[in-house]
Motif scaffolding. Structure first.
Motif, PDB file in Angstrom:
ATOM      1  N   ALA A 163       0.338   1.004  -0.871  1.00 23.80           N
ATOM      2  CA  ALA A 163       1.399   0.655  -0.117  1.00 23.80           C
ATOM      3  C   ALA A 163       1.764  -0.913  -0.915  1.00 23.80           C
ATOM      4  CB  ALA A 163       1.161   0.481   1.250  1.00 23.80           C
ATOM      5  N   THR A 164       2.986  -0.923  -0.782  1.00 28.87           N
ATOM      6  CA  THR A 164       3.367  -2.455  -1.471  1.00 28.87           C
ATOM      7  C   THR A 164       3.959  -3.228  -0.335  1.00 28.87           C
ATOM      8  OG1 THR A 164       5.580  -1.509  -2.089  1.00 28.87           O
ATOM      9  CG2 THR A 164       3.846  -1.652  -3.747  1.00 28.87           C
ATOM     10  N   SER A 165       4.069  -2.628   0.995  1.00 26.57           N
ATOM     11  CA  SER A 165       4.471  -3.344   2.171  1.00 26.57           C
ATOM     12  C   SER A 165       3.959  -2.771   3.473  1.00 26.57           C
ATOM     13  CB  SER A 165       6.108  -3.212   2.265  1.00 26.57           C
ATOM     14  OG  SER A 165       6.546  -1.933   2.428  1.00 26.57           O
ATOM     15  N   LEU A 166       3.812  -3.233   4.446  1.00 24.62           N
ATOM     16  CA  LEU A 166       3.427  -2.739   5.682  1.00 24.62           C
ATOM     17  C   LEU A 166       4.118  -1.641   6.075  1.00 24.62           C
ATOM     18  CD1 LEU A 166       1.538  -3.372   8.213  1.00 24.62           C
ATOM     19  CD2 LEU A 166       3.144  -4.814   9.158  1.00 24.62           C
ATOM     20  N   ASP A 167       5.484  -1.742   5.951  1.00 23.91           N
ATOM     21  CA  ASP A 167       6.246  -0.372   6.173  1.00 23.91           C
ATOM     22  C   ASP A 167       5.870   0.738   5.492  1.00 23.91           C
ATOM     23  OD1 ASP A 167       7.866  -2.006   8.267  1.00 23.91           O
ATOM     24  OD2 ASP A 167       9.368  -2.541   6.741  1.00 23.91           O
ATOM     25  N   ALA A 168       5.693   0.441   4.108  1.00 24.25           N
ATOM     26  CA  ALA A 168       5.368   1.585   3.353  1.00 24.25           C
ATOM     27  C   ALA A 168       4.038   2.439   4.057  1.00 24.25           C
ATOM     28  CB  ALA A 168       5.130   1.234   1.867  1.00 24.25           C
ATOM     29  N   VAL A 169       3.186   1.573   4.573  1.00 21.94           N
ATOM     30  CA  VAL A 169       1.973   2.493   5.148  1.00 21.94           C
ATOM     31  C   VAL A 169       2.550   3.453   6.218  1.00 21.94           C
ATOM     32  CG1 VAL A 169      -0.347   1.917   6.646  1.00 21.94           C
ATOM     33  CG2 VAL A 169       0.527   0.197   4.725  1.00 21.94           C
ATOM     34  N   PHE A 170       3.410   3.040   6.956  1.00 18.37           N
ATOM     35  CA  PHE A 170       3.860   3.887   8.128  1.00 18.37           C
ATOM     36  C   PHE A 170       4.856   4.666   7.843  1.00 18.37           C
ATOM     37  CE2 PHE A 170       1.840   0.052   9.783  1.00 18.37           C
ATOM     38  CZ  PHE A 170       0.763   0.583  10.480  1.00 18.37           C
ATOM     39  N   THR A 171       5.684   4.568   6.576  1.00 17.92           N
ATOM     40  CA  THR A 171       7.058   5.458   6.451  1.00 17.92           C
ATOM     41  C   THR A 171       6.879   6.768   6.263  1.00 17.92           C
ATOM     42  OG1 THR A 171       7.652   3.530   4.927  1.00 17.92           O
ATOM     43  CG2 THR A 171       8.745   5.736   4.380  1.00 17.92           C
ATOM     44  N   GLN A 172       5.852   7.404   6.033  1.00 16.00           N
ATOM     45  CA  GLN A 172       5.779   8.877   5.805  1.00 16.00           C
ATOM     46  C   GLN A 172       5.805   9.697   6.941  1.00 16.00           C
ATOM     47  OE1 GLN A 172       2.484   9.522   3.192  1.00 16.00           O
ATOM     48  NE2 GLN A 172       3.755   9.314   1.377  1.00 16.00           N
ATOM     49  N   ASP A 173       5.356   8.676   8.226  1.00 14.17           N
ATOM     50  CA  ASP A 173       5.326   9.282   9.466  1.00 14.17           C
ATOM     51  C   ASP A 173       6.654   9.590  10.242  1.00 14.17           C
ATOM     52  OD1 ASP A 173       2.522   8.717   9.489  1.00 14.17           O
ATOM     53  OD2 ASP A 173       2.838   6.941  10.510  1.00 14.17           O
ATOM     54  N   SER A 174       7.694   9.128   9.615  1.00 10.68           N
ATOM     55  CA  SER A 174       8.949   9.354  10.250  1.00 10.68           C
ATOM     56  C   SER A 174       9.877  10.494   9.402  1.00 10.68           C
ATOM     57  CB  SER A 174      10.039   8.075  10.232  1.00 10.68           C
ATOM     58  OG  SER A 174      10.041   7.602   9.160  1.00 10.68           O
ATOM     59  N   GLN A 175       8.921  10.892   8.435  1.00 12.23           N
ATOM     60  CA  GLN A 175       9.690  12.063   7.309  1.00 12.23           C
ATOM     61  C   GLN A 175       9.255  13.366   7.768  1.00 12.23           C
ATOM     62  OE1 GLN A 175       8.186  10.838   3.469  1.00 12.23           O
ATOM     63  NE2 GLN A 175       9.709   9.284   3.609  1.00 12.23           N
ATOM     64  N   GLU A 234      -7.007   7.328   9.616  1.00 11.81           N
ATOM     65  CA  GLU A 234      -7.655   7.539   8.203  1.00 11.81           C
ATOM     66  C   GLU A 234      -6.536   7.884   7.297  1.00 11.81           C
ATOM     67  OE1 GLU A 234      -9.769  11.105   9.309  1.00 11.81           O
ATOM     68  OE2 GLU A 234     -11.738   9.815   9.772  1.00 11.81           O
ATOM     69  N   ASP A 235      -5.493   8.366   7.717  1.00 13.52           N
ATOM     70  CA  ASP A 235      -4.177   8.749   6.899  1.00 13.52           C
ATOM     71  C   ASP A 235      -3.696   7.306   6.676  1.00 13.52           C
ATOM     72  OD1 ASP A 235      -4.547  11.480   6.774  1.00 13.52           O
ATOM     73  OD2 ASP A 235      -2.925  11.615   8.407  1.00 13.52           O
ATOM     74  N   TRP A 236      -3.190   6.480   7.543  1.00 14.58           N
ATOM     75  CA  TRP A 236      -2.974   5.087   7.118  1.00 14.58           C
ATOM     76  C   TRP A 236      -3.789   4.295   6.292  1.00 14.58           C
ATOM     77  CZ3 TRP A 236      -1.403   4.382  13.006  1.00 14.58           C
ATOM     78  CH2 TRP A 236      -0.239   5.081  13.148  1.00 14.58           C
ATOM     79  N   ALA A 237      -5.094   4.463   6.473  1.00  8.78           N
ATOM     80  CA  ALA A 237      -6.153   3.710   5.683  1.00  8.78           C
ATOM     81  C   ALA A 237      -6.105   4.088   4.327  1.00  8.78           C
ATOM     82  CB  ALA A 237      -7.446   3.945   6.183  1.00  8.78           C
ATOM     83  N   GLU A 238      -5.896   5.392   3.996  1.00  2.00           N
ATOM     84  CA  GLU A 238      -5.793   5.859   2.698  1.00  2.00           C
ATOM     85  C   GLU A 238      -4.361   5.466   1.879  1.00  2.00           C
ATOM     86  OE1 GLU A 238      -5.773  10.166   2.318  1.00  2.00           O
ATOM     87  OE2 GLU A 238      -8.232  10.120   3.127  1.00  2.00           O
ATOM     88  N   ARG A 239      -3.265   5.266   2.905  1.00  6.20           N
ATOM     89  CA  ARG A 239      -1.896   4.633   2.460  1.00  6.20           C
ATOM     90  C   ARG A 239      -2.079   3.330   1.795  1.00  6.20           C
ATOM     91  NH1 ARG A 239       2.002   7.439   6.628  1.00  6.20           N
ATOM     92  NH2 ARG A 239       1.044   9.229   6.730  1.00  6.20           N
ATOM     93  N   ILE A 240      -2.738   2.447   2.491  1.00  2.74           N
ATOM     94  CA  ILE A 240      -3.033   1.147   2.294  1.00  2.74           C
ATOM     95  C   ILE A 240      -3.340   0.876   0.884  1.00  2.74           C
ATOM     96  CG2 ILE A 240      -5.393   0.643   3.054  1.00  2.74           C
ATOM     97  CD1 ILE A 240      -4.387  -1.899   4.418  1.00  2.74           C
TER      98      ILE A 240
END
Length: 71
Positions: free
Chosen positions: A59-71, A50-56
């Protein structure tokens, strides 16, 4: 035990459907997904999907969808 089995089945069904939907959205927006991304979607919890679905949406790239996970 029957009730617990039914609840587990519902949760797994919810996760599978959320994963499939997000995979379709990501593919439509960013093109074919690499296998590691598909695996990540299949293994993610519903809340994460659900978090990723909101980020899409932003997001301007596929990586941007998942970036916040590593922060």
């Amino acid at each position: 035990w029957l009730q617990q089995g039914l609840e587990t089945g519902r949760q797994e069904g919810r996760q599978a459907e959320a994963s499939r939907l997000l995979e379709r959205q990501l593919t439509k927006r960013f093109g074919p997904l690499p296998p590691p991304v598909r695996t990540r979607l299949a293994q993610a919890a519903v809340e994460q999907l659900e978090d990723w679905a909101e980020r899409i949406l932003d997001a301007t790239s596929l990586d941007a969808v998942f970036t916040q996970d590593s922060q």
